[in-house]
Design an enzyme around this catalytic site. Structure first.
Site, short mmCIF file in Angstrom:
data_model
loop_
_atom_site.label_atom_id
_atom_site.label_comp_id
_atom_site.label_asym_id
_atom_site.label_seq_id
_atom_site.Cartn_x
_atom_site.Cartn_y
_atom_site.Cartn_z
N ASN A 136 1.13 -1.41 0.07
CA ASN A 136 0.50 0.36 0.30
C ASN A 136 1.36 1.41 -0.24
O ASN A 136 0.42 2.81 -0.15
CB ASN A 136 -0.58 -0.15 1.41
CG ASN A 136 -0.16 0.14 3.20
OD1 ASN A 136 1.58 -0.27 2.23
ND2 ASN A 136 -1.16 -0.11 3.59
N GLU A 143 1.48 4.33 7.35
CA GLU A 143 0.30 3.63 6.48
C GLU A 143 -0.67 5.43 5.65
O GLU A 143 -0.36 6.32 5.89
CB GLU A 143 -0.99 3.42 7.16
CG GLU A 143 -0.59 1.83 7.82
CD GLU A 143 -0.01 0.50 7.20
OE1 GLU A 143 0.35 1.04 6.77
OE2 GLU A 143 -0.54 -0.48 8.04
#
Ligand code: PGA
Length: 256
Positions: A136, A143
């Site tokens: 990702n 994140e």
């Protein structure tokens, strides 16, 4: 950013280890920023080999890891503390009191995060930081998000990260959902950065990282702003790149 495209994982590991060796030879008391995951394992093996051959010593170095799971003891087989012991630290002469990894079982995680940044600053900042990249686009455990987190902080892990890391646990429900991670500012303040990527499942993240768009939704894209990044990418991870088009923006070395 310099981009070195290599044939495979072994070549990536060797090239990355060479950059670490050069760093330690130039500055034996380097502050090293280390990473966990499958990607750097081969590089650590190469470093152990160079150490055993007497080419390098870690005796004067200091190491800070990027991240650690919250809520598992450091002796847990899947803690990043244990990973570093198994994959590098027990094999080389890096002093125990200069092996820094945030503690995911600290009573006060905010204090732990704050103290971690203070320790990095006190050591003079990171000379050479190695990074993997998540599918990702995460670096460390930064994140995808709506903003870049500057400092070491508590992170809620992405569903994809939990899924990806479940391969190391007997059951996905055992994967911690929180972690402590160095922030983007701390990473960006490293003097030099090596980003490693291997395998076709990283192809999409690598393509987006280099696309020109800088966004916290693809955290690794911030590296486009760093003055000294070397990305070492194997052919599979580079399979989605339009290399000729990227040559306008980056210095790219391709395999013979
Ligand atoms: P991996 O993880 O090396 O296990 O693919 C990389 C990362 O998540 O940063």
């Amino acid at each position: 950013m310099n981009i070195i495209i290599v044939n495979n994982y072994e070549e990536m590991s060797r090239k990355a280890a060479h950059l670490f060796v050069a760093q330690l030879l130039n500055k034996p008391d380097s502050v090293l920023g280390l990473a966990t995951g499958s990607t750097p394992v081969g590089m650590y093996k190469e470093l152990i080999r160079f150490y055993n051959e007497g080419m390098i010593t870690f005796k004067y170095a200091t190491a800070f890891n990027l991240d650690e799971y919250v809520g598992i003891e450091k002796e847990h087989p899947q803690s990043y503390w244990q990973f570093m012991q198994d994959n590098l630290f027990v094999e080389v002469d890096l002093p125990f009191d200069r092996q820094f990894i945030p503690s995911g079982t600290a009573e006060n995680l905010e204090d732990e995060a704050h103290n971690y940044d203070r320790r990095i600053a006190k050591a003079g900042g990171i000379d050479l930081q190695v990074l993997g990249i998540g599918r990702n686009g995460h670096i460390g455990f930064n994140e995808p998000d709506l903003k870049f987190e500057a400092r070491t902080h508590v992170v809620k892990l992405d569903e994809q990260t939990i899924q990806d890391n479940s391969r190391f646990f007997s059951n996905i429900s055992e994967v911690p959902t929180l972690a402590l991670s160095m922030g983007v500012k701390t990473i960006m303040q490293s003097r030099n950065i090596i980003l490693l990527a291997s395998g076709k499942e990283k192809g999409d993240a690598i393509q987006k990282m280099l696309s020109g768009n800088i966004t916290p939704e693809l955290p690794a894209s911030v590296l486009q702003l760093h003055p000294s990044v070397t990305a070492i990418i194997d052919l599979e991870a580079a399979s989605r790149l339009d290399i000729e088009a990227l040559r306008d923006q980056y210095k790219i070395v391709t395999p013979k």
